[in-house]
Design an enzyme around this catalytic site. Structure first.
Site, PDB file in Angstrom:
ATOM      1  CE1 TYR A 109     -11.899  -7.444  21.382  1.00 37.01           C
ATOM      2  CE2 TYR A 109     -13.236  -9.371  21.775  1.00 37.01           C
ATOM      3  CZ  TYR A 109     -11.998  -8.789  21.674  1.00 37.01           C
ATOM      4  OH  TYR A 109     -10.860  -9.540  21.836  1.00 37.01           O
ATOM      5  CD1 TRP A 111     -11.579 -13.615  13.457  1.00 37.23           C
ATOM      6  CD2 TRP A 111     -10.991 -13.500  15.597  1.00 37.23           C
ATOM      7  NE1 TRP A 111     -10.257 -13.937  13.548  1.00 37.23           N
ATOM      8  CE2 TRP A 111      -9.865 -13.882  14.833  1.00 37.23           C
ATOM      9  CE3 TRP A 111     -10.856 -13.361  16.970  1.00 37.23           C
ATOM     10  CZ2 TRP A 111      -8.629 -14.129  15.410  1.00 37.23           C
ATOM     11  CZ3 TRP A 111      -9.627 -13.607  17.534  1.00 37.23           C
ATOM     12  CH2 TRP A 111      -8.530 -13.985  16.761  1.00 37.23           C
TER      13      TRP A 111
END
Length: 766
Positions: A109, A111
Site C-alpha cells: 500500500y 502511491w
C-alpha cells in the site's frame, strides 16, 4: 535531446553536468510544478538506502517467530543475496505447506508508481499468485468508504474521477462553487501513476477571474486558494451531512427542488424525503436543527440553499470527509443535494468527488489505456478491507461485514510487503505495533530504512524509480514517458521484478511469473499492447524505438471538454448508469437489504464516535484533523531537505487557533504533547486563525519515531492518536478524521528525533 523521468509529483527533466552527474529540473510545460520530486536525489535520502539484504538477528539465529516484540529494536545481519533469497523461498514454502496460502498476506500500500511495469503492488501480487495465491486487500485508506459506496448509487469511483467536469468548462459556466472541505492544491501535486501538467491552481484562479463565487465550508480556511476572496463558513468537523440535509430541507420546503430531474434521473427520492421532512423520525432536518450540530447559523444555511438553486452551482466534497465514522453519508448526501438542484450533467453544474484530492479531477485529456502488468489468478478467496489489517492480525477468525457480505479474518503467519509504509498509513499505531507481533515472518522490499523496514524480519534492497527503465503513464494525465535510469542502483539494490524472478525459480514457478521475459521484454510487450488499445480509440502512438528516442509523447491533441454524466442526463435509456435502477439511487434497495444499522438505504445523519458536540470533550476538547502534507506525499521523501525544512526543531507543525493556544499558554515554536487515550505525540506549535477554534491540524507522514522509554511518538505522527475502527459495517473504511485530543506543554527538554537513524547493521556470512 531532453531526457525525462515521471513521478507521483510530475514529470521532471534530467540534466547532466560536464562530468555526467545527473540532476532534476521542473518540466518546462508544467504551469505549476511541484518542488517535491526535485529532491529525490538528496544526500539525506541516499544515506538511508537499504544497500544489502538484511535479516533481523533473532529471526536469523532462532528462526521464524523469534522475539517478535524486538521488531524495530534489534540489529540486522547483512547477508548475501543468495542467502537472503534462499531464506525467503524456504519460508514461503514452509508457510504454504504448513498453513496454506491463505496464511500469507500480500501487503502493498503506497502511491501507485509512475512506472507501470516496475509497480511494486503489481509485481508482488503477480509473484504471490504464481506461487499459489495470497490474502489481498480491498479499496484504499484514502477513499475506502467512497469506493465501496459509489458503484451502488452512481458509478465506480475510477469512472467518476475520469469524467469530472473539466476546469475550462467550469470557468465558462459555473457561477457558484460550494466546497465541503476545500480544494486543497497541496494534495493535487500528485496523481496515481504520475502527474503531467498541474492544473488545479490554474483552474481555480481562472474560475475566480471569470467571476465564479466560492464558498468554502468546514473547519479550515486555507485549503482553497482562488487568488481572490472566498467565503468561509465554519462548520464543526464530521457534521457536513447534517448541514447538507438542512440545505436539502430548504430546497424541499421552498419548492426549489427540481422534481422533474428527480423523477427522470433518480430513484428513491420519496423514501428519503420522509426522513428529510421528519415524517419518519419526528425530526425535520431544518437549518435550526443543523445549526445546533454544525455551529453554522440557520439564516446562512437557508440563504445558501436559495443561492445554490438560483445559480449554476458545482458542489465539491473533499475525500477527507469520508475518512470518518459513517463516512459514506457525506458522499451520498452530496449526490442527493446535487440531484435536488437538478444540475447534474449540465456544464459547470452538478457535483465533484474530490477536486483537489489529486491532479486527475478536471482533466480534459483522453483516458489512455496505459500499460498494465497482468497479475494472474489468485487462488485464495480471503481478503480484508485495507484499513482492517490490525483487526486481521489481532483477531484471526473473527467475523466482519463488507458491502453486504459476511466474512472472517484469516490467520496470517507471513506478511510479504513491497511498496508502502503501514506505519504511516494505518491508524492507532500503538495498536498496530501490538498486532505486528502476530506474524511469524515479515518480509519487505525497501529502498530506505523506513519505520516499517526496521520492523521487518527480512529486508531486501529494491531500486528506486530513478534506477530503472520503465514506462510512465497515468489515466488522463496527457503524457507517456520513456523513463530511463538516471543513476545506477545504490549498493546491491535490485529491481522488484528480478527479486521475484529469482524467488519464483527457487519455488518452481519461474515460467508462470516471467513467461520467459526479462524486464526489457516485458516493457516491449506492454507498450505494444498499449499501442493496440490506443489505436482503437483513434490515438496513434509511435513505435517502441521511436518512443524511447523521443522520451515523451503528448496526447494533448486529443483533449476535449468534459461534463460529468452529460450523456446520462441527455438520455437515460441510451446511457444508463450501472446501478440496479440505471439511475442515481437516492434510496438503494440493495444497501437497505443489507440490514446494517450504521448504513441504511439512504443518506442520514449519525452522531460520530468522537466529535465536538459529543461526550469526551471534557478530557479531550480539540478535534484533530490529520491532513496530507505540503512537502511530501504521505511519508515519501520525509528525510529530504525539502521536507525537513518544513519542520520546527525536527518536528511536524501543529496548527492551532491563537485563542486555543493562548488558553494553554503556548507560543509559536513550543514543543507540545498531543494526546488522547490511544497515544501521545510531540509537535511544534504554529498558531493560525486559518483553523477554527476547537480544531487542531497535524499533517500526516512524519516517519514514526516512538521513544522506547516512554512510548511517546517524538516526530509528530498523528496516527498514534487516530481511531482504528471501520467507517461502518458497509465499507469498513478508514476513520482517521474522527479524533478528539488535548494539547499540553510546552515540553521543557524534548528528546532527540531518531526517525532517520539507521538500524544497527552487523556483518554476516556474505
Amino acid at each position: 535531446m531532453t531526457a525525462y523521468t515521471a513521478s507521483h509529483w510530475g514529470i521532471y527533466e534530467v540534466a547532466r553536468d560536464a562530468a555526467g552527474q545527473a540532476s532534476l529540473r521542473s518540466f518546462a510545460d508544467d504551469p505549476d510544478p511541484s518542488p517535491i520530486g526535485l529532491h529525490q536525489m538528496d544526500a539525506s535520502l541516499a544515506r538511508l538506502r537499504v544497500l544489502r539484504p538484511a535479516v533481523r538477528q533473532s529471526w536469523l539465529e532462532k528462526g521464524p517467530g523469534a522475539a517478535p516484540e524486538l521488531r524495530g529494536r534489534e540489529p540486522f545481519v547483512e547477508v548475501s543475496w543468495e542467502t537472503a533469497l534462499d531464506l525467503v523461498a524456504a519460508e514461503l514454502l514452509r508457510v504454504r505447506e504448513a498453513h496454506g496460502n491463505s496464511a500469507i498476506f500480500g501487503g502493498s500500500y503506497g502511491w501507485s508508481s509512475a512506472g507501470r511495469f516496475h509497480h511494486a503492488q503489481s509485481q508482488v501480487h503477480r509473484f504471490l499468485n504464481a506461487v499459489g495465491g495470497y490474502v489481498r486487500h480491498m479499496d484504499s485508506y484514502s477513499l475506502g468508504a467512497g469506493r465501496a459506496l459509489m458503484p451502488h448509487i452512481v458509478a465506480p469511483m475510477d469512472e467518476l474521477m475520469a469524467q469530472h467536469t473539466s476546469w475550462h468548462v467550469m470557468a465558462e459556466h459555473t457561477q457558484l462553487f460550494v466546497a465541503f472541505g476545500g480544494v486543497p492544491a497541496k494534495n493535487a501535486q500528485i496523481s496515481a501513476g504520475g502527474t503531467g501538467r498541474h492544473r488545479v491552481r490554474e483552474g481555480l484562479h481562472r474560475m475566480a477571474a471569470r467571476g465564479v463565487r466560492f464558498v468554502n465550508i468546514g473547519p479550515v480556511h486555507d485549503n482553497l486558494d482562488t487568488g481572490a476572496e472566498a467565503e468561509w463558513i465554519q462548520a464543526r468537523p464530521n457534521t457536513d451531512t447534517a448541514l447538507m440535509l438542512a440545505l436539502a430541507w430548504v430546497l424541499r420546503e421552498e419548492g426549489l427542488a427540481d422534481r422533474g430531474f428527480l423523477a427522470r434521473c433518480c430513484t428513491g427520492y420519496e423514501r428519503f424525503e420522509r426522513y428529510l421532512s421528519g415524517e419518519e423520525d419526528g425530526q425535520p432536518k431544518t437549518p435550526e436543527w443543523a445549526g445546533a450540530i454544525t455551529g453554522v447559523p440557520a439564516a446562512r444555511t437557508a440563504a445558501l440553499a436559495r443561492e445554490m438553486a438560483a445559480h449554476r452551482t458545482m458542489l465539491n466534497i473533499s475525500w477527507s470527509l469520508q475518512r470518518a465514522t459513517y463516512g459514506e453519508q457525506p458522499f451520498w448526501m452530496l449526490v442527493t443535494l446535487a440531484a435536488m438542484l437538478g444540475q447534474i450533467g449540465l456544464p459547470g453544474g452538478g457535483f465533484g468527488l474530490g477536486y483537489g484530492a489529486t491532479n486527475l479531477m478536471g482533466s480534459p485529456h483522453p483516458r489512455l489505456p496505459g500499460p498494465t502488468l497482468p497479475q494472474g489468478r489468485n487462488a485464495v478467496r480471503d481478503f480484508i478491507p485495507v484499513s482492517r489489517i490490525a483487526d486481521m492480525l489481532l483477531h484471526p477468525g473473527a467475523p466482519f461485514t463488507y458491502v453486504g457480505g459476511h466474512y472472517a479474518y484469516p490467520d496470517i503467519r507471513l506478511v510479504y510487503w513491497a511498496g508502502g509504509n503501514p506505519f504511516h498509513h494505518h491508524q492507532d499505531l500503538n495498536r498496530l505495533e501490538r498486532a505486528w507481533r502476530k506474524p511469524e515472518t515479515i518480509i519487505f522490499h525497501e529502498q530506505y530504512w523506513t519505520p516499517a523496514a526496521k520492523r521487518a524480519d527480512i529486508v531486501l534492497p529494491a531500486t528506486t524509480t530513478l534506477e530503472r527503465n520503465d514506462i510512465g503513464s497515468s489515466t488522463k494525465e496527457g503524457y507517456l514517458v520513456a523513463m530511463r535510469p538516471v543513476s545506477a542502483p545504490a549498493g546491491e539494490a535490485r529491481d522488484d521484478y528480478d527479486i521475484f524472478a529469482a524467488l519464483a525459480a527457487r519455488m518452481g514457478a519461474a515460467g508462470t511469473y516471467t513467461e520467459g521475459l526479462d524486464s526489457e521484454g516485458w516493457l516491449r510487450r506492454l507498450y505494444a499492447e498499449t499501442r493496440q488499445k490506443s489505436a482503437r480509440q483513434g490515438i496513434d502512438l509511435p513505435e517502441y524505438e521511436a518512443f524511447q528516442e523521443a522520451g515523451l509523447v503528448s496526447l494533448s491533441a486529443h483533449d476535449r471538454p468534459m461534463v460529468m454524466l452529460e450523456a446520462f442526463r441527455a438520455d437515460q435509456a441510451e446511457s444508463p448508469l450501472n446501478t440496479p435502477s440505471g439511475r442515481i439511487e437516492i434510496f438503494s434497495e440493495r444497501i437497505a437489504g443489507f440490514g446494517l444499522p450504521d448504513c441504511p438505504g439512504y443518506p442520514v445523519w449519525r452522531e460520530p464516535a468522537e466529535w465536538l458536540g459529543g461526550p469526551g470533550t471534557d478530557r479531550h476538547p480539540l478535534h484533530l484533523l490529520s491532513d496530507q502534507p505540503v512537502r511530501r506525499l504521505h511519508s515519501q521523501l520525509d528525510a529530504s531537505g525539502y521536507s525537513t525544512a518544513g519542520k520546527v526543531r525536527g518536528r511536524e507543525l501543529l496548527y492551532i487557533h491563537p485563542e486555543d493556544a493562548g488558553a494553554r499558554g503556548l507560543a509559536d515554536g513550543d514543543i507540545v504533547e498531543v494526546f488522547n487515550d490511544r497515544g501521545r505525540c510531540q509537535a511544534a506549535v504554529q498558531r493560525s486563525a486559518q483553523v477554527m477554534r476547537g480544531v487542531v491540524r497535524l499533517n500526516t507522514g512524519a516517519w514514526y519515531d516512538p521513544d522506547p522509554a516512554t512510548g511517546v511518538e517524538k516526530h509528530g505522527n498523528p496516527n498514534v492518536l487516530t481511531l482504528d475502527v471501520g467507517a461502518s459495517g458497509f465499507s469498513q473504511g478508514c476513520s482517521a478524521q474522527t479524533c478528539l485530543v488535548e494539547v499540553s506543554g510546552p515540553v521543557a527538554d524534548p528528546p532527540p528525533i531518531t526517525a532517520f537513524e539507521l538500524p544497527d547493521l552487523l556483518p554476516g556470512n556474505r
